[in-house]
Design a protein around this motif. Structure first.
Motif, mmCIF file in Angstrom:
data_model
loop_
_atom_site.group_PDB
_atom_site.id
_atom_site.type_symbol
_atom_site.label_atom_id
_atom_site.label_comp_id
_atom_site.label_asym_id
_atom_site.label_seq_id
_atom_site.Cartn_x
_atom_site.Cartn_y
_atom_site.Cartn_z
ATOM 1 N N GLY A 21 0.780 -1.228 0.000
ATOM 2 C CA GLY A 21 0.000 0.000 0.000
ATOM 3 C C GLY A 21 0.810 1.276 0.000
ATOM 4 O O GLY A 21 0.247 2.369 0.092
ATOM 5 N N HIS A 22 2.136 1.186 -0.135
ATOM 6 C CA HIS A 22 3.007 2.354 -0.137
ATOM 7 C C HIS A 22 3.738 2.466 -1.468
ATOM 8 O O HIS A 22 4.233 1.473 -1.997
ATOM 9 C CB HIS A 22 4.001 2.280 1.027
ATOM 10 N N SER A 23 3.789 3.682 -1.993
ATOM 11 C CA SER A 23 4.357 3.914 -3.317
ATOM 12 C C SER A 23 5.872 4.094 -3.251
ATOM 13 O O SER A 23 6.375 4.961 -2.522
ATOM 14 C CB SER A 23 3.711 5.152 -3.946
ATOM 15 N N ILE A 24 6.591 3.286 -4.030
ATOM 16 C CA ILE A 24 8.055 3.313 -4.070
ATOM 17 C C ILE A 24 8.508 3.615 -5.490
ATOM 18 O O ILE A 24 7.925 3.134 -6.467
ATOM 19 C CB ILE A 24 8.637 1.946 -3.629
ATOM 20 N N LEU A 25 9.557 4.414 -5.623
ATOM 21 C CA LEU A 25 10.131 4.725 -6.931
ATOM 22 C C LEU A 25 11.438 3.965 -7.110
ATOM 23 O O LEU A 25 12.380 4.156 -6.338
ATOM 24 C CB LEU A 25 10.384 6.235 -7.054
ATOM 25 N N LEU A 26 11.492 3.114 -8.101
ATOM 26 C CA LEU A 26 12.710 2.370 -8.431
ATOM 27 C C LEU A 26 13.362 3.036 -9.627
ATOM 28 O O LEU A 26 12.707 3.328 -10.630
ATOM 29 C CB LEU A 26 12.392 0.913 -8.756
ATOM 30 N N VAL A 27 14.658 3.271 -9.521
ATOM 31 C CA VAL A 27 15.402 3.977 -10.565
ATOM 32 C C VAL A 27 16.612 3.151 -10.978
ATOM 33 O O VAL A 27 17.283 2.546 -10.127
ATOM 34 C CB VAL A 27 15.873 5.364 -10.061
ATOM 35 N N LYS A 28 16.872 3.125 -12.291
ATOM 36 C CA LYS A 28 18.099 2.517 -12.790
ATOM 37 C C LYS A 28 18.917 3.609 -13.454
ATOM 38 O O LYS A 28 18.514 4.180 -14.466
ATOM 39 C CB LYS A 28 17.796 1.397 -13.793
ATOM 40 N N SER A 29 20.057 3.936 -12.861
ATOM 41 C CA SER A 29 20.903 5.011 -13.359
ATOM 42 C C SER A 29 22.352 4.533 -13.407
ATOM 43 O O SER A 29 22.893 4.073 -12.395
ATOM 44 C CB SER A 29 20.791 6.240 -12.438
ATOM 45 N N ASN A 30 22.938 4.607 -14.586
ATOM 46 C CA ASN A 30 24.310 4.130 -14.798
ATOM 47 C C ASN A 30 24.470 2.673 -14.368
ATOM 48 O O ASN A 30 25.488 2.282 -13.783
ATOM 49 C CB ASN A 30 25.305 5.024 -14.053
ATOM 50 N N GLY A 31 23.427 1.903 -14.643
ATOM 51 C CA GLY A 31 23.467 0.481 -14.357
ATOM 52 C C GLY A 31 23.213 0.092 -12.913
ATOM 53 O O GLY A 31 23.221 -1.086 -12.570
ATOM 54 N N VAL A 32 22.978 1.100 -12.044
ATOM 55 C CA VAL A 32 22.773 0.838 -10.615
ATOM 56 C C VAL A 32 21.315 1.115 -10.241
ATOM 57 O O VAL A 32 20.753 2.145 -10.635
ATOM 58 C CB VAL A 32 23.704 1.714 -9.758
ATOM 59 N N PHE A 33 20.718 0.208 -9.477
ATOM 60 C CA PHE A 33 19.343 0.382 -9.020
ATOM 61 C C PHE A 33 19.320 1.082 -7.666
ATOM 62 O O PHE A 33 20.149 0.809 -6.796
ATOM 63 C CB PHE A 33 18.644 -0.980 -8.893
#
Length: 442
Positions: A29-41
């Motif tokens: 029930g909680h919103s999380i932002l996953l990011v992939k930048s320069n190959g790193v999560f």
């Protein structure tokens, strides 16, 4: 499940996200932002700490994500706020990648946190220095918080002529019926918890930089080691005949906003000024007042700051809501009866019925108390500062709407910009040369 019990949940497969991509995920029930930048999560909270906008709808550039609503910027590796508005950072979560699966490792308590306050130092009796801050807006508050976040352990005293601790002034014209306590930037206990003194209802009348002393209207004074002047601006006064009649309002405080909101219900409201304050007041009152009329000197609202095209669109949107516009003119006189407003007369003789007049004709820097001091100001009263917000006097700084500062995008030419976001940035940019450095920007 207890708040500290670890949660490990797969978000996606490593191959499902491209570099430079971000995705929103729901974890219990909680919103999380996953990011992939320069190959790193990396993973942070998805709600902007300012007004809760979904950052997944914003813009990712390298390791920074920018809010789609008001432009606040966060580092996706640390969650730290790096550009404003807003005060708090984002919660940051551990991400693991194993056998091609990207997983988040956290706990329920962390998931429930939508904001994160950076670590703050306390006050030490061994540090006898005092940073005095005149003003209670965002520049003042961000400076005080940044001092504590960067390890300053001396005394911090914030002094404001307002009756309230720092509040979100931008809401005065957007939510005019909000009570002051509903728009405080920090709760009252925040200041005592972090050893930041806030003196309210106390107006500075002079600064003696030779004695390092600020004097107040009630006769008291405060000695300082370093001084920040962040007094902001005040509304320009109407100068036409009748401007002292009852129900002629200027919008400066929560009490002003509440009074206008209450008095306007079912009444004829005339707003003088067609920039941000005037237009926001018009929008708020459009479905509450009996009629709303806007008087502006330009051809369309916002013309000087946003241009004619945007101004025309904004004007049509409000006209469709029943707002009347009288553009390319100004008031010649406000007429009244028994001390009460009855009508506004334009230069061409046009008469507009009015029970209430709201003035939104611009602002001027609050620096009159510096008269006779060595702090240099320009012809409009804006305080001269350099790129680190230093004034012409050592150990005296200024920030926010009250300053004239060198703007990098204008090749260092000076500008006085009254803007909420800019004031936040000024508050962080100050370099007081203490045992901690407040300025961390470049």
């Amino acid at each position: 499940m207890s708040g500290n019990e670890m949660i490990t949940q797969e978000l996606c497969k490593e191959s499902e996200m491209k570099d430079g991509e971000m995705k929103e995920f729901d974890i219990e029930g909680h919103s999380i932002l996953l990011v992939k930048s320069n190959g790193v999560f990396s993973a942070v909270g998805n709600k902007c700490s300012h007004y809760g906008a979904p950052l997944s709808k914003g813009v990712l550039a390298g390791d920074r994500v920018r809010c789609p609503w008001h432009g606040a910027c966060f580092n996706v590796k640390t969650g730290d706020i790096e550009e404003y508005p807003g005060l708090d950072s984002l919660p940051c979560f551990k991400v693991t990648v194993s056998n091609g699966s990207v997983c988040i490792v956290t706990n329920k308590k962390a998931l429930e946190s939508v904001k994160r306050l950076k670590a703050m130092s306390g006050q030490s009796a061994s540090n006898r220095s005092t940073v005095a801050i005149i003003g209670g807006g965002p520049a003042a508050l961000v400076c005080a918080e940044t001092l504590r976040q960067e390890g300053y352990t001396g005394r911090i005293v914030m002094v404001t002529r307002e009756k309230h601790i720092p509040y979100d002034r931008t809401k005065l014209s957007k939510a005019m019926n909000a009570k002051a306590t509903e728009i405080y930037l920090r709760p009252a206990e925040f200041y005592s918890e972090h050893n930041i003194e806030v003196w309210t209802d106390k107006e500075a009348v002079s600064v003696n930089t030779d004695e390092a002393k600020v004097k107040f209207r009630d006769g008291s004074s405060l000695l300082y080691s370093q001084l920040l002047i962040a007094t902001g601006s005040r509304p320009r006064e109407l100068r036409c005949a009748g401007s002292t009649l009852q129900n002629v309002f200027h919008l400066r405080s929560p009490e002003d906003a509440n009074a206008i909101s209450e008095a306007a219900v079912g009444k004829n409201v005339v707003i003088m000024g067609s920039s941000f304050i005037g237009m926001e007041v018009a929008a708020f009152l459009s479905d509450k007042a009996g009629s709303v009329s806007v008087i502006g000197k330009s051809d369309v609202p916002f013309q000087a700051v946003l241009g004619s095209q945007i101004g025309a669109v904004a004007m049509k949107l409000l006209a469709d809501r029943g707002i009347n516009f009288y553009m390319g003119t100004e008031a010649r006189e406000i007429r009244g009866e028994n001390g009460q407003v009855k009508e506004v007369v334009l230069r061409n003789g046009t008469q507009i019925s009015a029970d209430i007049v709201v003035a939104g004709i611009g602002v001027t820097p609050v620096s009159n108390f510096l008269k006779g001091s060595r702090v240099a100001v320009d012809t409009k009263g804006a305080i001269y500062v350099d790129q680190f917000m230093r004034t012409s006097v050592p150990d005296v700084f200024a920030a926010g709407d009250v300053v004239s500062f060198p703007l990098a995008m204008m090749e260092g030419h000076r500008a006085n910009i009254g803007h909420w976001q800019m004031a936040h940035s000024h508050g962080k940019r100050i370099n007081m040369g203490l045992d901690c450095v407040v300025c961390v920007d470049t």
